[in-house]
Design a protein around this motif. Structure first.
Motif, mmCIF file in Angstrom:
data_model
loop_
_atom_site.group_PDB
_atom_site.id
_atom_site.type_symbol
_atom_site.label_atom_id
_atom_site.label_comp_id
_atom_site.label_asym_id
_atom_site.label_seq_id
_atom_site.Cartn_x
_atom_site.Cartn_y
_atom_site.Cartn_z
ATOM 1 N N PHE A 73 12.312 4.754 2.259
ATOM 2 C CA PHE A 73 11.336 4.296 1.286
ATOM 3 C C PHE A 73 11.507 2.826 0.944
ATOM 4 O O PHE A 73 10.538 2.165 0.571
ATOM 5 N N ALA A 74 12.702 2.278 1.096
ATOM 6 C CA ALA A 74 12.886 0.838 0.908
ATOM 7 C C ALA A 74 12.039 0.090 1.938
ATOM 8 O O ALA A 74 11.387 -0.907 1.612
ATOM 9 N N LEU A 75 12.022 0.597 3.163
ATOM 10 C CA LEU A 75 11.168 -0.003 4.195
ATOM 11 C C LEU A 75 9.692 0.142 3.829
ATOM 12 O O LEU A 75 8.908 -0.805 3.961
ATOM 13 N N PHE A 76 9.299 1.331 3.372
ATOM 14 C CA PHE A 76 7.911 1.563 2.966
ATOM 15 C C PHE A 76 7.506 0.591 1.863
ATOM 16 O O PHE A 76 6.449 -0.033 1.919
ATOM 17 N N VAL A 77 8.366 0.475 0.844
ATOM 18 C CA VAL A 77 8.048 -0.371 -0.303
ATOM 19 C C VAL A 77 7.993 -1.839 0.101
ATOM 20 O O VAL A 77 7.067 -2.563 -0.279
ATOM 21 N N ASP A 78 8.965 -2.279 0.883
ATOM 22 C CA ASP A 78 8.965 -3.681 1.338
ATOM 23 C C ASP A 78 7.699 -4.005 2.121
ATOM 24 O O ASP A 78 7.068 -5.035 1.905
ATOM 25 N N TYR A 79 7.324 -3.117 3.026
ATOM 26 C CA TYR A 79 6.124 -3.350 3.828
ATOM 27 C C TYR A 79 4.873 -3.306 2.954
ATOM 28 O O TYR A 79 3.955 -4.108 3.120
ATOM 29 N N SER A 80 4.856 -2.384 2.002
ATOM 30 C CA SER A 80 3.712 -2.284 1.093
ATOM 31 C C SER A 80 3.580 -3.544 0.253
ATOM 32 O O SER A 80 2.471 -4.062 0.060
ATOM 33 N N LYS A 81 4.717 -4.064 -0.247
ATOM 34 C CA LYS A 81 4.673 -5.284 -1.057
ATOM 35 C C LYS A 81 4.189 -6.475 -0.222
ATOM 36 O O LYS A 81 3.420 -7.303 -0.712
ATOM 37 N N LEU A 82 4.622 -6.545 1.026
ATOM 38 C CA LEU A 82 4.147 -7.607 1.909
ATOM 39 C C LEU A 82 2.637 -7.525 2.062
ATOM 40 O O LEU A 82 1.927 -8.528 1.937
ATOM 41 N N ASN A 83 2.133 -6.326 2.309
ATOM 42 C CA ASN A 83 0.682 -6.140 2.441
ATOM 43 C C ASN A 83 -0.049 -6.425 1.137
ATOM 44 O O ASN A 83 -1.165 -6.950 1.146
ATOM 45 N N MET A 84 0.573 -6.094 0.013
ATOM 46 C CA MET A 84 -0.039 -6.386 -1.281
ATOM 47 C C MET A 84 -0.172 -7.893 -1.473
ATOM 48 O O MET A 84 -1.200 -8.384 -1.934
ATOM 49 N N LYS A 85 0.876 -8.625 -1.119
ATOM 50 C CA LYS A 85 0.832 -10.083 -1.247
ATOM 51 C C LYS A 85 -0.275 -10.672 -0.374
ATOM 52 O O LYS A 85 -1.015 -11.557 -0.801
ATOM 53 N N ILE A 86 -0.392 -10.166 0.835
ATOM 54 C CA ILE A 86 -1.449 -10.632 1.737
ATOM 55 C C ILE A 86 -2.821 -10.332 1.151
ATOM 56 O O ILE A 86 -3.713 -11.178 1.149
ATOM 57 N N THR A 87 -2.993 -9.135 0.616
ATOM 58 C CA THR A 87 -4.262 -8.743 0.001
ATOM 59 C C THR A 87 -4.585 -9.650 -1.182
ATOM 60 O O THR A 87 -5.727 -10.106 -1.336
ATOM 61 N N MET A 88 -3.573 -9.936 -2.000
ATOM 62 C CA MET A 88 -3.789 -10.784 -3.169
ATOM 63 C C MET A 88 -4.152 -12.207 -2.753
ATOM 64 O O MET A 88 -5.007 -12.853 -3.373
ATOM 65 N N GLN A 89 -3.557 -12.698 -1.690
ATOM 66 C CA GLN A 89 -3.890 -14.036 -1.185
ATOM 67 C C GLN A 89 -5.330 -14.070 -0.665
ATOM 68 O O GLN A 89 -6.042 -15.034 -0.887
ATOM 69 N N LYS A 90 -5.740 -13.011 0.005
ATOM 70 C CA LYS A 90 -7.116 -12.939 0.494
ATOM 71 C C LYS A 90 -8.090 -12.928 -0.679
ATOM 72 O O LYS A 90 -9.140 -13.569 -0.620
ATOM 73 N N GLU A 91 -7.723 -12.205 -1.733
ATOM 74 C CA GLU A 91 -8.581 -12.161 -2.930
ATOM 75 C C GLU A 91 -8.689 -13.557 -3.547
ATOM 76 O O GLU A 91 -9.761 -13.957 -3.986
ATOM 77 N N GLU A 92 -7.577 -14.289 -3.574
ATOM 78 C CA GLU A 92 -7.585 -15.643 -4.108
ATOM 79 C C GLU A 92 -8.538 -16.531 -3.327
ATOM 80 O O GLU A 92 -9.324 -17.293 -3.904
ATOM 81 N N ARG A 93 -8.437 -16.463 -2.002
ATOM 82 C CA ARG A 93 -9.309 -17.291 -1.154
ATOM 83 C C ARG A 93 -10.772 -16.899 -1.319
ATOM 84 O O ARG A 93 -11.652 -17.748 -1.332
ATOM 85 N N LYS A 94 -11.001 -15.601 -1.438
ATOM 86 C CA LYS A 94 -12.366 -15.120 -1.572
ATOM 87 C C LYS A 94 -12.966 -15.554 -2.908
ATOM 88 O O LYS A 94 -14.126 -15.940 -2.984
#
Length: 96
Positions: A73-94
């Motif tokens: 689950f540490a791997l799951f959470v780390d990967y999820s947080k990475l994807n969350m950051k990417i999503t948030m950056q896309k929202e910022e640009r949008k």
């Protein structure tokens, strides 16, 4: 049961795990969108610790090593947080 049948069962379980992980990532992306709108950080140590405690208990109840589940689950959470950051950056640009 024979080896082939058991391996097919493992293959089916693996497919379910991957499908559930993909679903988990989709929900994490939605969480990222909400966190972005509400100006909340990606990292939530309290929530993560609560979840780890629940996962450890569940692992023990199922006869699985809590340490192994914690690593998975540490791997799951780390990967999820990475994807969350990417999503948030896309929202910022949008929106920016």
């Amino acid at each position: 049961m024979n080896l082939k049948t058991l391996r097919q069962e493992i293959d089916a379980i693996n497919a379910q795990i991957i499908a559930l992980f993909a679903k988990r990532l989709d929900v994490a992306r939605k969480i990222a969108e909400v966190k972005k709108q509400e100006d909340l950080p990606v990292h939530d140590p309290k929530r993560e610790e609560e979840q780890l405690n629940i996962l450890r208990k569940m692992a023990s109840q199922h006869g699985v090593s809590p340490a192994v589940i914690e690593e998975i689950f540490a791997l799951f959470v780390d990967y999820s947080k990475l994807n969350m950051k990417i999503t948030m950056q896309k929202e910022e640009r949008k929106n920016g």
